[in-house]
Each structure stands twice: as C-alpha cells, then as structure tokens.
Design a protein around this motif. Structure first.
Motif, PDB file in Angstrom:
ATOM      1  N   ALA B 297       0.842  -1.201   0.000  1.00 44.87           N
ATOM      2  CA  ALA B 297       0.000   0.000   0.000  1.00 44.87           C
ATOM      3  C   ALA B 297       0.877   1.251   0.000  1.00 44.87           C
ATOM      4  O   ALA B 297       0.586   2.239  -0.684  1.00 44.87           O
ATOM      5  N   ALA B 298       1.975   1.180   0.752  1.00 46.46           N
ATOM      6  CA  ALA B 298       2.908   2.317   0.759  1.00 46.46           C
ATOM      7  C   ALA B 298       3.468   2.557  -0.642  1.00 46.46           C
ATOM      8  O   ALA B 298       3.645   3.706  -1.069  1.00 46.46           O
ATOM      9  N   LYS B 299       3.718   1.477  -1.377  1.00 46.09           N
ATOM     10  CA  LYS B 299       4.237   1.627  -2.741  1.00 46.09           C
ATOM     11  C   LYS B 299       3.286   2.438  -3.613  1.00 46.09           C
ATOM     12  O   LYS B 299       3.719   3.294  -4.394  1.00 46.09           O
ATOM     13  N   VAL B 300       1.995   2.151  -3.491  1.00 47.74           N
ATOM     14  CA  VAL B 300       1.019   2.874  -4.315  1.00 47.74           C
ATOM     15  C   VAL B 300       1.140   4.381  -4.050  1.00 47.74           C
ATOM     16  O   VAL B 300       1.232   5.196  -4.979  1.00 47.74           O
ATOM     17  N   ALA B 301       1.160   4.736  -2.783  1.00 46.89           N
ATOM     18  CA  ALA B 301       1.257   6.153  -2.423  1.00 46.89           C
ATOM     19  C   ALA B 301       2.542   6.757  -2.966  1.00 46.89           C
ATOM     20  O   ALA B 301       2.571   7.911  -3.429  1.00 46.89           O
ATOM     21  N   GLN B 302       3.604   5.984  -2.936  1.00 45.42           N
ATOM     22  CA  GLN B 302       4.889   6.522  -3.368  1.00 45.42           C
ATOM     23  C   GLN B 302       4.975   6.726  -4.868  1.00 45.42           C
ATOM     24  O   GLN B 302       5.579   7.697  -5.330  1.00 45.42           O
ATOM     25  N   VAL B 303       4.357   5.822  -5.618  1.00 43.00           N
ATOM     26  CA  VAL B 303       4.330   6.048  -7.067  1.00 43.00           C
ATOM     27  C   VAL B 303       3.601   7.363  -7.363  1.00 43.00           C
ATOM     28  O   VAL B 303       4.088   8.208  -8.127  1.00 43.00           O
ATOM     29  N   ILE B 304       2.452   7.534  -6.739  1.00 40.90           N
ATOM     30  CA  ILE B 304       1.652   8.735  -6.999  1.00 40.90           C
ATOM     31  C   ILE B 304       2.426   9.992  -6.586  1.00 40.90           C
ATOM     32  O   ILE B 304       2.532  10.957  -7.351  1.00 40.90           O
ATOM     33  N   ALA B 305       3.007   9.979  -5.411  1.00 42.72           N
ATOM     34  CA  ALA B 305       3.661  11.193  -4.899  1.00 42.72           C
ATOM     35  C   ALA B 305       4.960  11.507  -5.632  1.00 42.72           C
ATOM     36  O   ALA B 305       5.275  12.680  -5.873  1.00 42.72           O
ATOM     37  N   VAL B 306       5.709  10.485  -6.008  1.00 39.46           N
ATOM     38  CA  VAL B 306       6.965  10.743  -6.720  1.00 39.46           C
ATOM     39  C   VAL B 306       6.677  11.244  -8.134  1.00 39.46           C
ATOM     40  O   VAL B 306       7.304  12.194  -8.608  1.00 39.46           O
ATOM     41  N   ARG B 307       5.705  10.632  -8.801  1.00 36.32           N
ATOM     42  CA  ARG B 307       5.341  11.137 -10.136  1.00 36.32           C
ATOM     43  C   ARG B 307       4.932  12.606 -10.038  1.00 36.32           C
ATOM     44  O   ARG B 307       5.305  13.428 -10.875  1.00 36.32           O
ATOM     45  N   HIS B 308       4.137  12.912  -9.039  1.00 38.95           N
ATOM     46  CA  HIS B 308       3.695  14.293  -8.835  1.00 38.95           C
ATOM     47  C   HIS B 308       4.888  15.217  -8.615  1.00 38.95           C
ATOM     48  O   HIS B 308       4.988  16.285  -9.212  1.00 38.95           O
ATOM     49  N   ALA B 309       5.822  14.763  -7.797  1.00 39.19           N
ATOM     50  CA  ALA B 309       6.988  15.604  -7.467  1.00 39.19           C
ATOM     51  C   ALA B 309       7.890  15.825  -8.680  1.00 39.19           C
ATOM     52  O   ALA B 309       8.600  16.830  -8.753  1.00 39.19           O
ATOM     53  N   HIS B 387       5.559   1.967   9.182  1.00 38.07           N
ATOM     54  CA  HIS B 387       6.210   2.573   8.015  1.00 38.07           C
ATOM     55  C   HIS B 387       5.160   2.997   6.996  1.00 38.07           C
ATOM     56  O   HIS B 387       5.222   4.098   6.446  1.00 38.07           O
ATOM     57  N   ALA B 388       4.193   2.123   6.756  1.00 37.49           N
ATOM     58  CA  ALA B 388       3.163   2.443   5.758  1.00 37.49           C
ATOM     59  C   ALA B 388       2.354   3.669   6.191  1.00 37.49           C
ATOM     60  O   ALA B 388       2.144   4.593   5.394  1.00 37.49           O
ATOM     61  N   SER B 389       1.917   3.703   7.432  1.00 34.39           N
ATOM     62  CA  SER B 389       1.143   4.858   7.919  1.00 34.39           C
ATOM     63  C   SER B 389       1.926   6.151   7.727  1.00 34.39           C
ATOM     64  O   SER B 389       1.406   7.139   7.211  1.00 34.39           O
ATOM     65  N   ALA B 390       3.161   6.147   8.167  1.00 34.25           N
ATOM     66  CA  ALA B 390       3.968   7.369   8.110  1.00 34.25           C
ATOM     67  C   ALA B 390       4.247   7.761   6.665  1.00 34.25           C
ATOM     68  O   ALA B 390       4.196   8.946   6.299  1.00 34.25           O
ATOM     69  N   THR B 391       4.518   6.766   5.834  1.00 30.73           N
ATOM     70  CA  THR B 391       4.861   7.040   4.438  1.00 30.73           C
ATOM     71  C   THR B 391       3.666   7.600   3.678  1.00 30.73           C
ATOM     72  O   THR B 391       3.787   8.584   2.939  1.00 30.73           O
ATOM     73  N   ILE B 392       2.520   6.969   3.858  1.00 28.87           N
ATOM     74  CA  ILE B 392       1.328   7.429   3.139  1.00 28.87           C
ATOM     75  C   ILE B 392       0.989   8.851   3.588  1.00 28.87           C
ATOM     76  O   ILE B 392       0.626   9.713   2.784  1.00 28.87           O
ATOM     77  N   GLN B 393       1.138   9.128   4.879  1.00 19.36           N
ATOM     78  CA  GLN B 393       0.886  10.472   5.386  1.00 19.36           C
ATOM     79  C   GLN B 393       1.848  11.481   4.744  1.00 19.36           C
ATOM     80  O   GLN B 393       1.448  12.562   4.308  1.00 19.36           O
ATOM     81  N   GLU B 394       3.104  11.113   4.672  1.00 18.92           N
ATOM     82  CA  GLU B 394       4.105  11.999   4.063  1.00 18.92           C
ATOM     83  C   GLU B 394       3.748  12.252   2.588  1.00 18.92           C
ATOM     84  O   GLU B 394       3.833  13.380   2.116  1.00 18.92           O
ATOM     85  N   CYS B 395       3.333  11.193   1.899  1.00 19.34           N
ATOM     86  CA  CYS B 395       2.957  11.332   0.484  1.00 19.34           C
ATOM     87  C   CYS B 395       1.736  12.236   0.351  1.00 19.34           C
ATOM     88  O   CYS B 395       1.680  13.078  -0.546  1.00 19.34           O
ATOM     89  N   ALA B 411      -6.419   9.282   0.112  1.00 16.86           N
ATOM     90  CA  ALA B 411      -7.388   9.280   1.215  1.00 16.86           C
ATOM     91  C   ALA B 411      -7.708   7.850   1.641  1.00 16.86           C
ATOM     92  O   ALA B 411      -7.651   7.508   2.828  1.00 16.86           O
ATOM     93  N   ALA B 412      -8.036   7.008   0.652  1.00 14.21           N
ATOM     94  CA  ALA B 412      -8.386   5.627   0.976  1.00 14.21           C
ATOM     95  C   ALA B 412      -7.186   4.863   1.506  1.00 14.21           C
ATOM     96  O   ALA B 412      -7.300   4.088   2.465  1.00 14.21           O
ATOM     97  N   LEU B 413      -6.031   5.088   0.916  1.00 11.57           N
ATOM     98  CA  LEU B 413      -4.834   4.389   1.387  1.00 11.57           C
ATOM     99  C   LEU B 413      -4.565   4.703   2.849  1.00 11.57           C
ATOM    100  O   LEU B 413      -4.239   3.842   3.659  1.00 11.57           O
ATOM    101  N   LYS B 414      -4.727   5.975   3.177  1.00 12.45           N
ATOM    102  CA  LYS B 414      -4.477   6.428   4.534  1.00 12.45           C
ATOM    103  C   LYS B 414      -5.501   5.819   5.495  1.00 12.45           C
ATOM    104  O   LYS B 414      -5.148   5.251   6.532  1.00 12.45           O
ATOM    105  N   ALA B 415      -6.761   5.934   5.138  1.00  6.59           N
ATOM    106  CA  ALA B 415      -7.829   5.462   6.031  1.00  6.59           C
ATOM    107  C   ALA B 415      -7.799   3.943   6.179  1.00  6.59           C
ATOM    108  O   ALA B 415      -7.955   3.411   7.281  1.00  6.59           O
ATOM    109  N   ASP B 416      -7.594   3.254   5.062  1.00  6.52           N
ATOM    110  CA  ASP B 416      -7.683   1.794   5.101  1.00  6.52           C
ATOM    111  C   ASP B 416      -6.493   1.159   5.823  1.00  6.52           C
ATOM    112  O   ASP B 416      -6.651   0.167   6.526  1.00  6.52           O
ATOM    113  N   THR B 417      -5.297   1.711   5.637  1.00  4.03           N
ATOM    114  CA  THR B 417      -4.126   1.099   6.273  1.00  4.03           C
ATOM    115  C   THR B 417      -4.001   1.488   7.740  1.00  4.03           C
ATOM    116  O   THR B 417      -3.209   0.908   8.469  1.00  4.03           O
ATOM    117  N   ASP B 418      -4.773   2.507   8.145  1.00  5.54           N
ATOM    118  CA  ASP B 418      -4.619   3.026   9.505  1.00  5.54           C
ATOM    119  C   ASP B 418      -4.774   1.933  10.559  1.00  5.54           C
ATOM    120  O   ASP B 418      -4.034   1.878  11.538  1.00  5.54           O
TER     121      ASP B 418
END
Lengths: 642, 642
Positions: B297-309, B387-395, B411-418
């Motif tokens: 799940a953290a990977k998904v957030a990271q792909v999105i955030a890195v592409r954005h960055a 790690h996933a919680s913190a990473t998704i939040q950072e993303c 939003a879903a990644l954050k809520a669901d992995t919480d």
C-alpha cells in the motif's frame, strides 16, 4: 526549580486559567455546541452534511459571535481576540462547520475588511456577517498553490468601459479548492494579476459575482464541485473558471492600490514584491485561526484517549487484576508527551492571538511588528497543525480498534485536521517563510551593532566553530558535566532556566549557522537559489527551533502566572515534560553541539519517564481542564471501553 | 564500498528482480486488478462498497489464486509463499477487498486448516476456498482485544448430549470487530475458554454456525453491525453474542487438544500457556500477510507522490523557470527516505515469507524455528505497518491539496491502512512479544555458553558499561574518529560493513542492557510485572533494533544478489540511504553509546542529503519498478497536477 506535583488537581480552576481573557466567548460557544442537534454527527452523507453545516453556519451568524472581529459599525465588536477564541472553541465540534465559518467570516469577510476600503465595508460586511451574502476567497489555482505570487488569472482594466475583465487563461489557472464555491457562494474575492494600460502590476483582489440568487453560475463563470475529500465533506469546495467576466471599477479591493477611472495606477507601497507581501499579510489571521483550531481538535482526541486509558484494563501481574492502559510506560509516553505539547501550544497560541489583536487594532502595526507577527503565525501554524495530526494519530492508535469506529470521533478528527498541514500555507513553505524573516532580522541586527559589539559577536561565533571542530568545547563540557559531582544525573535539567537556555541557545546556534552557510555559499559566487536549496533542511530547522523556543517561553510564563490553587505545581511538572521531551527528541543535535554529554543525554530519557509516571496520576483532571464539552466527545462506548 | 549511482536505471529489469520467486502470481493479480471494473473506486457508499467487495471476492475465489496455500487435496496448491505474494499484490487495489480475502481465506480458512484436523479439512476447506462458505475468525472480544488469553466466551462440554455449549457471559465478552460477521459469514471459528468436567482448559476454537442460508442469525446468536469505520468500509465487521448455543462434539478444532465423547481432555502440549501460544502461532500468517500488504500500500502512495513531485513545479530562481518539487531538498528527504525504507522492507518481507513457507510446509517447524518466526513476524508487522502509515501520510502532505481529494487514492490508502497498526496484534504489544522472545533466546544462549565464553561475554559488557560511565570509550572513539586524517568526514559510513556493524552492535547492546536491567530489578527483589513496566520503553527498543537489523541485512543481501543490469548500483545507493537515514534518526543513541562522535554524527546528515540528491535523478524508475498497475493509481489529475 520545578516543584514536585501536588496530590490533587482542581480541573475546574485550571480550566478557568486556560480559558484566559476570552473565557466568556469560549463558554458561549461551548454552550452552543452542547445544544441539541449541534453535536458533530459521525456519518452524514456528503449532501446532508453540507446542508447541516450551512444551517449551523446561519444559526451562528444570527448571533454576533462569528463576526465580533469586524468593526462595530458593520455588526462587529472590534474584538479580534475574542473572535479567534470563539473560532478556536468551535473546533471542538464539527470541523466542517469550523472551516465553513473560517471561509465565510474569516477569509471572505477578512479580504473585504483588510483589502477593501470603506465603500466595500459599507456594501458587504453586514451581509457577510449575517450570512446573507455567502462568499469565497479565490486565491489558490491548480497550477499555483504555494507560489501565489505567480498565479495567472488576469484582471485587465478597460478604461473605456471603466470595467475590469477577469479571465482564466488556461486550465492550470483555474481557481482550485475554493471553499463555499461548489454550492453556496454568491461572490468571491478573486486574486488576479492586475493589468492596467498594458502594464502588469502584480497580484490584486477584486470582488466578482459568481452565482445568482437562483443558484446558477453568473455569466462567464464556470463552477465545478471538487467532490468527495479525505475529510471536511461538509464544506463545498469548488473550482472556478472566468471567461472574460466584466466587473465594475469599484470591484477592486483598493486598500493597497488604486486604479483611477482613467487607468492611472497608484499604491502607497512602491515595491511590488513588498506590496504583495503586505496583502498576503491578511492571511495571518487565517493561519492564527487554523493553528488554534488544530490545537483544540487535538484536545478533543486527548480527552477521549486519556479517559479510555484510565478505564480500559489489559494484562496485569500473574493472578492479579488487569491494570489500566495508563499504567504502562509506553502508553504514558504516547499520551502524556503530546498532552504537554498541547498545553504548551495553548499558551503560545494565547500569546499570538493577543499580539495579533493588538497589531490589527487601531492604526495597525508597523512593518517590523507585522513581520514579527507573520513569522510567529507561520511557524506556529506549522508546529500546531503537525502537532495535531501526530497527536490525533497517536490517540487513535492508543484506543485500539475502538479508535477506528466513526462513532468515536477520532476518525473525523483525523480526516478533517489532515488538510490543516497543507492549507492556509503549506507547512514546509511556511517554515521557510518564517526562517527567511528570522534570517533577515538576524542580518539587520548584525548591521545595527556597533563595531565592538559586532566583533564580539563574530568572535563568539568563530570560537564556537573552532571549539566544535576540535571537539575541545565538548571535552570541556563533558568534564564539567560528567565529572563534577552531582552533575551527571541531569538534575539541573529540571531547572526552568536551564531548560529555557537550551532552547534559546539551540535557536541562536542554528540561526547563526544557517546565516553563515547561506552567506558563505553566495559569497563564494554560488547561485543564491541553489544555495537556498542546499541549505533548505537547515533553514527549516531555524523556524522549528524558533517555534519550540516561543512555545516553551509561553508555557514557562504561564506557569509563573498560574496560582497554586489553579494547579501551578502540576502545570510546572507538565512544563518540565514538554521541555524534557523536546530535548530528548533532539538529543542527537544537543550532543553534536556539545550541549549534552552522553551521560546527561541518557539522564534526559529517564527524566521524561519519571515525569510521565508522575503526571499519569493527574492525567484525568489535566484533560478535563481542557474544557471540551461532553457533546463533542462522540459515542461513550469508547470511554466505557470495557 | 557503495558504488556511485549509474546514470540510467532499467525500471523493468529492477521490477523483475523485485518480483522475485513469485513473479507469476504477482503478474496474475496485477492483471486481475487491471481488468475493467476491478480498480478501486474512490467514493462508494458503504452498502454498495460491501456489495462490490463481496462480488470481487467471489470472482477471485473462482480462480485458485486465493487458496493456493491450502493443501492440494482441498483445492489448493500447497504454495504458501505464492499465496502470500498474491495477497500482498492485491494490496495495490481496494484494501477492503484485501481484508475481506484475508478474513475469508487467511483467518477463517487458516483456523480450519491449522487448528482443525482432517475431518474439518474435508468438511470445510473446499467450500471456504470457493467462497461457498463465508466465515469468520471470532477471537477478539470487546473487553479483551490484546490479552486474548483472558477472553471470556465459554464452551462447556456436555457429555450427555455430546455437545459443546457456547456462551457469552456478559457484554464485555461479546465478539467484536469480527470481519464477515455483519452480513456474509455463515460460520465462525469461535475462540472460547474450554470447560470440560468443570475444569478450565484455556482458550480453544470451535466451529459455530452463525447465520442460516436465509441470512438470518442462527438460533441463540445475536449479530450487530459495527457500522461506519474510519476506513475499510467494504468489510462487514460485526459483533457476536452467543446465548448457550449448542454445537456437536466435532465442532472443536482439535489439532492441539481433543475431548473424548465421554469428556476426557488430552493435549499433545501439556503446559496450557504453551498450548495457547502454539495455537496463537497460527496468527503468524496473518501478521506476515498484513506486513506485506502494508508495504505494498505504501508503494502505491509513493508512485503517486513521486510522479507528482517530478511533474509539479513551484517557485524557482528569480526570472527563471519554476523547478520541480523533487528538486527541493526537503521534498527529496520526505519522499526518498521512506522509499528506501519501502525497498528495504520489501526484501525483508520476501525473506520472511520464504522462512514461513518453509516452516509451515511438510512436518512443520520445531519450537525454536516457530519462535524465531513468531519474533520476526511480530517485529516486522509492527515496523512495516508503522512505516506504511507514516509514508502514506508523508505522500499525502507532499501532494498538497491534490492529496486530499478522494479521487487521488491517498485518502483511501491512509484510512484503510490506519487500522493495520492495531489489528492482527497491536504494534506495541507485538513489539513486546518479539522482545520477550529475543530476551528469552538471549538468556538461553547465555546458559549454553561455556564458562570461558560466558566470562568473555560478561567482561565485554562490563567493559562497555565502564567505558560509557567514564566516557573513556567516547574519548578514545573521538580521538580515533576525529583526529585521524580522513576519518572525520564519515566516509567509512558509506561502507556496507560499517553500516551493518552499527545496526548489529546497537541491537546487541540494547538487548544486553535490557536483560541486565530486568534481571537486576528482579534480583533486587522487585515485582517482575513492575520491573517490566519500568523497562518497557527499553524492551520495545530491543524489538525495534532487531527489526531494523533484519531489514538492513535483507536489503544488503538483495544488493549483493542483484545484477548490474538490474540496477545494482542504484539499489546499493538506496541501501546506503536506508542505513544512513536510520543512523541519522537514531544518532542521539549512537552518540550516547560512543559509536558516533559529534563530528561524524553531523557527517551522517550530510551523507543523507547527498544520497537523496543523487537518488532524486533515479526516483522515476525507482517507483516504476515497484510494479503498481496504472489502474490502481487513481485519478490522473494528481499526476498531471499542472
């Protein structure tokens, strides 16, 4: 020297102390939140949630509480401090309502009040105050969220028609995330690049109608709903596009710049950059408000989680009764360190609101005062909102599965406050703004020093650097700290003066270091922008260290002010915990800079543990004193928790 | 010595390396997620969401992928490793689906498989695999979430009727948070205190029907919906009460204990505590699965955030073009340090799954192997989910407002992995479980050492303590580190062996210290439970340091294994970043224990910054290699981002 904690704590007396000068308005808002139907509801669908929030907003507008910051001639009371205190207290309830009020009365009303002149006040303020004229603050664009100076919506003056033409040149320039835009807003303060006689004059705001009485978009305006969000679903955020929309000459909010009917541009502030930042200064109020709201939202989570920890039992000695969660050291640390932070921030916020009310009342602040305020607001907004996010998360986890039920409020608190860290100025951007101001002031101070003073200052810095390089300073410090009897237990770290000195020394040291690095990089012929990027992590630390010092001083000052019967001894111990936990968190830095020996650093950890264990006994009254109404605490199951 | 990063990185080749031994099943799941209709939908109302998740689960059950871990005679493939790999990959999609599958095939199916015997396998496994028999894992009670050993539902054997009577004695003993219970489950593995011939035999599991074909609760069973949650709304969590519900003799899952028809109790494991923990061992698979899911799940957030960055530009040099967010040091740090962590955890998880598949296949593991696995699973589950919680939040924050739109998945990644941090074992509780095992092993090892070895070991410890106390060790270290030419730049910290040694030394030191403190407190006549509470923060550190070392070793081993063309040089640099960032984070501790001088500690910060700047150039391929299907990345607006 901190006094040891007293056996009993009068939550009501401490609560009155916390309420401070604006106790009355806080009590009024609490009373409103406690009325039937006004408590947050855990799971409203988006449409109903928006409808409910609109109804609540109108109900609040029928009092004078939401607008007490406005001048009295337009329905206000000229009491900005009271307004913010009321707004903060509203954060105990549904945060969508808080944000809706912030948009309507703070941002939209604030733009008219602070950027407009008498004619605008006459025309709009009363209707804004009564919610007869819902409006928007249309600054952010899709392409430019943080870098507002480069936003791209244009307002071109047409001297023939004596009108401004507002236009969205392309999709990246659409206004994005605009609160009140998707459903309710009828007008908007639209931030545009002003073009007069083909000359670009920088960002200015104009009042533009966006929606008719019938709810339909005004001619040339396109509106889109941002749709479902992570949280704050009761706020109707939208997107706005303007297709050559014409507004009359009077639409320009002209406090800082006027355009004559013929197209002559004049501004009391000559430098366009400075003019822009003066206008942005009106965002200060928004940041201060968000900071206060974040701190109060954290309080709600803490009342819920601490009550749960004092009731819920899990595991225990073999053949013994299970013990409360609060008996566990890990649980004490995860709940009480943030609680100390919330108290500390509460007092810092109280000070900040006081300074702001003073600066914004009467003739207004001078440049220096304004910059100081801007710096504090930016640094505290970042600190307070990150604190809230982290604290609410910790509370959610400390409640186990119960924290994951929507009925228990943690879900909404978490989701709704999440955006606080990136709206009203992204926290990282704000920390850089604060640091830039601090470094500028630092340089100014430098310039003003007499030659001898300058010399002495520089010499001290150089000595410091040399000492660090050779590790001589650390060795000396170590000998003093570790080998002198009675100094290796870290006992002096319980002295308030020692704590304060460590916070101040860190701030000064980081600031001087960053200034030196930046100057060095630029003097070596480097590119200033690259130099800033290379030092960016250091620059951000300047603002963080500043904020921590300001917060610590505010807490220490409050402890001094507090009477014995209001809980002074416990408050003093909580202040110790704030200081010690912050030193513990940054003990890597303090050791690197020779301010903590390894032995003393370990002693800090022990001292935090001891303070937590002592404060655990007072944690019940400490959260009750926060004054969160019962109605805002969600489903009681979380608290009974079994 | 780490090689410097190469100019190009082949994302596809690195992706194949990451996919590892179970590439095929991962590819199959990706293909399933990419089919039309299978992508996560951002804003389904609860009821539709549950319906959709049920339909998806049935669709998945029609393949053999969800059950490939079961024995082949019941529709499985005996491939536990492949099952987990598939499950992890499912975490790229809707996490409600993941959890629903985890409940059905992992927990409910796993209870039958691991706690039951042939008759249960024959009766149920095939129908569980095909989703013809949806079921629940009813362990948690309202009153006892973490302390499962003390749960209070009873199963009393009635030898006359040859039935067990399952009963909920009071409301705190109701089964809480039970997945599949609110709507779909027809049977449940219910964990009860077994009473046979008036003797309490501890916690055992029985299969109990809870709902008829018609969807109505079975007689004597009360079911309540947990209602709306912070996330995972597609999972129908419920509460269960049993009012003297009678089930036949065969209902007992009797792998670890049997009751004869006449009421004779026998178990191959004599000690009730040990028996209980052996049964709980079946939770290991759940923890390993959740850990893998969190990492993905953290990977998904990271792909999105890195592409954005890499696309989004904001601010820049005066009169120059705006620069990408990824150009900023603060942004590099907030995205790339977690990315290094995700890679590191990916390899640690790969190892863990391998060990588990080995231990659970064939004759099963011996006690020592099982405890080792339990320790790793507990420590890594806590580490991976935090790690996933913190990473998704950072993303989320790194995306600004765009991260707050539901359409953009954060939003879903954050809520669901919480909830991952507190379910399948609360993280803090799991860290203590891991630490307890580690300390027990440590003591065992101690006991087995020959006198000379013991002496040498103790002497080393004592010397270490003395050295710290007198600060002599630090002084020596400082002289060596700081004054020898070429050692004060921290250059050797880029050597893999130095990095590994620091992680290992920290773990050993913390473990020895905790053991010493605990033993000391108990030998001094202290109450063992109180001693544990007093050392609790230290004990938790044992498990954290263990996990960090295991993760670091796994990453280092993967770098060794990786071929040049698969991206070895970049992977090596990312491994540096993981190591350096962890040393930086804990540099307070390393200085306290004389392993970093202040000068070297500062050098670590610089080294992290340098690694981030270098890796920023590779960040695009590094996230593409994570293999997240496009369909799982949400609305493209976040990525275009303007």
């Amino acid at each position: 020297m901190a006094t040891s904690a007293s056996p009993t704590l009068d939550a009501a007396a401490l609560g009155r102390f916390l309420d401070g000068p604006h106790a009355k308005v806080r009590e009024e808002v609490r009373e409103w939140l406690s009325r039937e139907g006004n408590a947050p509801q855990p799971d409203l669908p988006l449409t109903e949630h928006r409808r409910q929030v609109l109804a609540w907003t109108k109900d609040l507008a029928s009092t004078d509480r939401t607008t007490m910051g406005y001048p009295s001639e337009y329905g206000g009371r000229d009491e900005l401090g009271g307004y913010i205190a009321g707004f903060e207290t509203l954060a105990f309830g549904d945060l969508s309502l808080l944000v809706k009020c912030g948009v309507q009365f703070g941002l939209w009303g604030g733009a008219v009040q602070h950027l407009g002149t008498k004619k605008h006040h006459e025309l709009y303020l009363r209707d804004i105050a009564s919610m007869a004229l819902p409006g928007c603050f249309a600054m952010t664009e899709l392409g430019h969220g943080s870098n507002v100076q480069d936003l791209r919506t244009t307002a071109t003056y047409d001297p023939q028609a004596q009108e401004f033409v507002v236009n969205t040149p392309d999709d990246a320039a659409r206004k994005e995330w605009i609160g009140n835009a998707a459903c309710d807003g009828r007008m908007a303060a639209v931030f545009c690049q002003l073009v007069v006689r083909e000359q670009e004059r920088g960002v200015h705001a104009l009042v533009v109608p966006i929606r008719g009485e019938d709810g339909e978009p005004a001619e040339g305006v396109r509106i889109e709903d941002c749709g479902a969000k992570l949280g704050l679903d009761g706020v109707d955020n939208g997107r706005l596009w303007f297709d050559h929309v014409r507004v009359p000459h009077e639409a320009l909010l002209d406090r800082y710049a006027t355009v004559s009917p013929e197209g002559g541009y004049t501004s009391p502030i000559e430098n366009p950059g400075k003019r822009f930042f003066t206008m942005l200064g009106t965002l200060i109020q928004g940041r201060v408000s968000v900071c206060g709201a974040a701190i109060n939202a954290a309080k709600v989570a803490q009342v819920i989680a601490v009550r749960h920890a004092l009731t819920r039992r899990q595991f225990g000695p073999p053949d013994g009764e299970e013990v409360t969660l609060m008996s566990y050291r890990t649980h004490q640390r995860r709940l009480l360190i943030p609680l100390a932070g919330t108290y500390a921030l509460h007092f810092a916020q109280e000070q900040l609101v006081g300074s702001m009310a003073e600066a914004f009342t009467g003739d207004g602040a001078d440049d220096r005062q304004r910059r100081k305020l801007e710096t504090s607001a930016a640094a505290l907004k970042a600190t307070g909102t990150w604190h809230a996010s982290a604290t609410i998360q910790e509370c959610r986890e400390a409640m186990g599965g119960q924290g994951y039920l929507k009925a228990n409020r943690l879900a909404a608190l978490k989701a709704d406050t999440d955006v606080f860290t990136t709206f009203e100025g992204d926290n990282t951007v704000l920390l850089q703004l604060a640091a830039k101001n601090l470094l500028t002031d630092f340089q100014d101070e430098f310039g003003e020093l007499d030659p001898l003073g300058t010399f002495a200052f520089v010499a001290e810095q150089v000595a410091g650097v040399v000492a660090e390089r050779t590790a001589a300073r650390e060795l000396l410090g170590r000998i003093a700290d570790d080998l002198l009897p009675g100094r290796d237990d870290g006992g002096d770290l319980l002295e308030r003066d020692t704590q304060l000195e460590l916070f101040r020394w860190r701030e000064d040291h980081i600031k001087a270091g960053a200034a030196r690095r930046l100057r060095g990089a630029i003097e070596d012929g480097g590119d200033p922008f690259q130099a800033l990027i290379d030092c960016q992590d250091h620059v951000v630390l300047v603002a963080k260290a500043f904020a921590a010092r300001v917060v610590m001083e505010a807490f220490a000052e409050a402890v001094e002010r507090c009477a014995e019967e209001e809980g002074k001894p416990v408050l003093a111990r909580l202040c110790d915990l704030y200081a010690l936990a912050e030193i513990e968190r940054d003990r890597g830095w303090f050791q690197e800079h020779g301010r903590l020996s390894s032995t003393r650093s370990k002693a800090v950890i022990k001292a935090v543990n001891t303070a937590c264990a002592e404060l655990a006994d007072h944690s019940g009254p400490l959260v009750e004193a926060l004054g969160v109404p019962e109605a805002a605490l969600g489903d009681a199951r979380a608290i009974e928790g079994a």
